[in-house]
Design an enzyme around this catalytic site. Structure first.
Site, PDB file in Angstrom:
ATOM      1  N   GLY A  45      63.489  49.638  23.978  1.00  0.00           N
ATOM      2  CA  GLY A  45      63.633  48.193  23.829  1.00  0.00           C
ATOM      3  C   GLY A  45      63.537  47.804  22.372  1.00  0.00           C
ATOM      4  O   GLY A  45      62.977  48.552  21.550  1.00  0.00           O
ATOM      5  N   GLN A  50      62.060  42.417  15.383  1.00  0.00           N
ATOM      6  CA  GLN A  50      61.951  43.767  14.809  1.00  0.00           C
ATOM      7  C   GLN A  50      63.086  44.104  13.850  1.00  0.00           C
ATOM      8  O   GLN A  50      63.022  45.113  13.150  1.00  0.00           O
ATOM      9  CB  GLN A  50      61.885  44.810  15.934  1.00  0.00           C
ATOM     10  CG  GLN A  50      60.613  44.681  16.755  1.00  0.00           C
ATOM     11  CD  GLN A  50      60.555  45.731  17.826  1.00  0.00           C
ATOM     12  OE1 GLN A  50      61.107  45.543  18.900  1.00  0.00           O
ATOM     13  NE2 GLN A  50      59.911  46.851  17.537  1.00  0.00           N
ATOM     14  N   CYS A  99      55.378  51.329  19.616  1.00  0.00           N
ATOM     15  CA  CYS A  99      56.245  50.264  19.112  1.00  0.00           C
ATOM     16  C   CYS A  99      57.001  50.779  17.900  1.00  0.00           C
ATOM     17  O   CYS A  99      56.400  51.379  17.001  1.00  0.00           O
ATOM     18  CB  CYS A  99      55.397  49.052  18.733  1.00  0.00           C
ATOM     19  SG  CYS A  99      56.369  47.671  18.095  1.00  0.00           S
ATOM     20  N   LEU A 100      58.321  50.545  17.872  1.00  0.00           N
ATOM     21  CA  LEU A 100      59.130  51.012  16.747  1.00  0.00           C
ATOM     22  C   LEU A 100      58.709  50.359  15.437  1.00  0.00           C
ATOM     23  O   LEU A 100      59.000  50.884  14.372  1.00  0.00           O
ATOM     24  CB  LEU A 100      60.613  50.748  17.018  1.00  0.00           C
ATOM     25  CG  LEU A 100      61.215  51.525  18.193  1.00  0.00           C
ATOM     26  CD1 LEU A 100      62.629  51.040  18.485  1.00  0.00           C
ATOM     27  CD2 LEU A 100      61.211  53.025  17.928  1.00  0.00           C
ATOM     28  N   HIS A 141      56.574  43.993  26.906  1.00  0.00           N
ATOM     29  CA  HIS A 141      56.418  44.350  25.487  1.00  0.00           C
ATOM     30  C   HIS A 141      57.406  43.565  24.617  1.00  0.00           C
ATOM     31  O   HIS A 141      57.021  42.998  23.590  1.00  0.00           O
ATOM     32  CB  HIS A 141      56.631  45.863  25.336  1.00  0.00           C
ATOM     33  CG  HIS A 141      56.478  46.391  23.944  1.00  0.00           C
ATOM     34  ND1 HIS A 141      55.453  47.243  23.570  1.00  0.00           N
ATOM     35  CD2 HIS A 141      57.213  46.197  22.820  1.00  0.00           C
ATOM     36  CE1 HIS A 141      55.568  47.532  22.284  1.00  0.00           C
ATOM     37  NE2 HIS A 141      56.638  46.927  21.797  1.00  0.00           N
ATOM     38  N   GLU A 142      58.660  43.514  25.058  1.00  0.00           N
ATOM     39  CA  GLU A 142      59.697  42.849  24.239  1.00  0.00           C
ATOM     40  C   GLU A 142      59.520  41.329  24.245  1.00  0.00           C
ATOM     41  O   GLU A 142      59.682  40.677  23.207  1.00  0.00           O
ATOM     42  CB  GLU A 142      61.100  43.216  24.734  1.00  0.00           C
ATOM     43  CG  GLU A 142      61.441  44.705  24.682  1.00  0.00           C
ATOM     44  CD  GLU A 142      61.043  45.386  23.393  1.00  0.00           C
ATOM     45  OE1 GLU A 142      61.087  44.759  22.323  1.00  0.00           O
ATOM     46  OE2 GLU A 142      60.650  46.568  23.450  1.00  0.00           O
ATOM     47  N   HIS A 145      56.980  40.372  21.882  1.00  0.00           N
ATOM     48  CA  HIS A 145      57.530  40.321  20.511  1.00  0.00           C
ATOM     49  C   HIS A 145      58.169  38.959  20.224  1.00  0.00           C
ATOM     50  O   HIS A 145      58.005  38.402  19.144  1.00  0.00           O
ATOM     51  CB  HIS A 145      58.618  41.378  20.316  1.00  0.00           C
ATOM     52  CG  HIS A 145      58.133  42.711  19.833  1.00  0.00           C
ATOM     53  ND1 HIS A 145      57.445  42.878  18.647  1.00  0.00           N
ATOM     54  CD2 HIS A 145      58.269  43.953  20.358  1.00  0.00           C
ATOM     55  CE1 HIS A 145      57.175  44.170  18.471  1.00  0.00           C
ATOM     56  NE2 HIS A 145      57.655  44.845  19.500  1.00  0.00           N
TER      57      HIS A 145
HETATM   58 ZN    ZN Z   1      57.472  46.844  19.878  1.00  0.00          ZN
END
Ligand code: ZN
Length: 191
Positions: A45, A50, A99-100, A141-142, A145
């Site tokens: 995701g 991000q 998380c990226l 999670h997304e 964000h």
């Molecule tokens: Zn993340």
């Protein structure tokens, strides 16, 4: 085009996303670039914050994962969610999350096991689905964000404390790069 993934310490990660309207060609291109960026980073995701944009847009694809998940009705992956809203959280699951934007940090995070997601697709059509398992986790999670919330905010205090040195270092590195041009693209990190 693969975009640079913003790292922890960048203020955009704490911004709430603005509603997307109308859905322009530029938004469709951004969604395509976000998908390419997510796949290149081996993520499941990616939220607009991000890649440096505080707007209500996220992409998800859990199809490569071996973890269990369901979607009802059966919509194809990837999902591009415009202006998504979560509702009807049910049950509980605890699983490993990363998380990226926060490389080298992962922890067990408690989430709802099922959620209902309402959003628009890139054609502006309303979509609604129930997600369970990994897909429910990814959606939570997304959408966090998109509200400026990071998964470290959902860690218990002891776990978060155990990462405090790493987080401070990452934040310092990120702040040091702010204002510099992105011409020298840093390598993407799997998380
Ligand atoms: Zn993340």
């Amino acid at each position: 085009m693969i975009l640079e993934i913003v790292k922890y310490g960048h203020p955009v990660l704490r911004e709430k996303g603005q509603r997307v309207a109308p859905i322009t060609a530029a938004i469709r291109q951004l969604a395509a670039d976000m998908l390419a960026t997510m796949y290149a980073a081996d993520g499941v995701g990616l939220a607009a914050q991000q890649i440096g944009r505080a707007i209500l847009l996220t992409v998800i694809d859990v199809s490569i994962s071996e973890q269990e998940w369901t979607i009802t009705p059966a919509l194809p992956m990837p999902l591009v969610l415009v202006n998504p809203v979560l509702s009807q959280p049910l049950g509980e699951q605890t699983g490993s999350e990363g998380c990226l934007s926060i490389p080298e940090v992962s922890a067990q995070i408690r989430r709802a096991n099922q959620v209902t997601v309402r959003a628009e697709n890139l054609d502006g059509q309303p979509i609604e689905f129930q997600a369970t398992g990994l897909l429910a986790r990814a959606a939570q999670h997304e959408i966090d964000h998109l509200n400026g919330i990071l998964f470290i905010d959902r860690m218990d205090a002891a776990t978060k404390a155990s990462f405090s040195g790493k987080l401070k270092k990452l934040q310092k590195e990120t702040v040091a790069t702010l204002g510099k041009t992105a011409s020298a693209r840093r390598p993407l990190v799997k998380a």
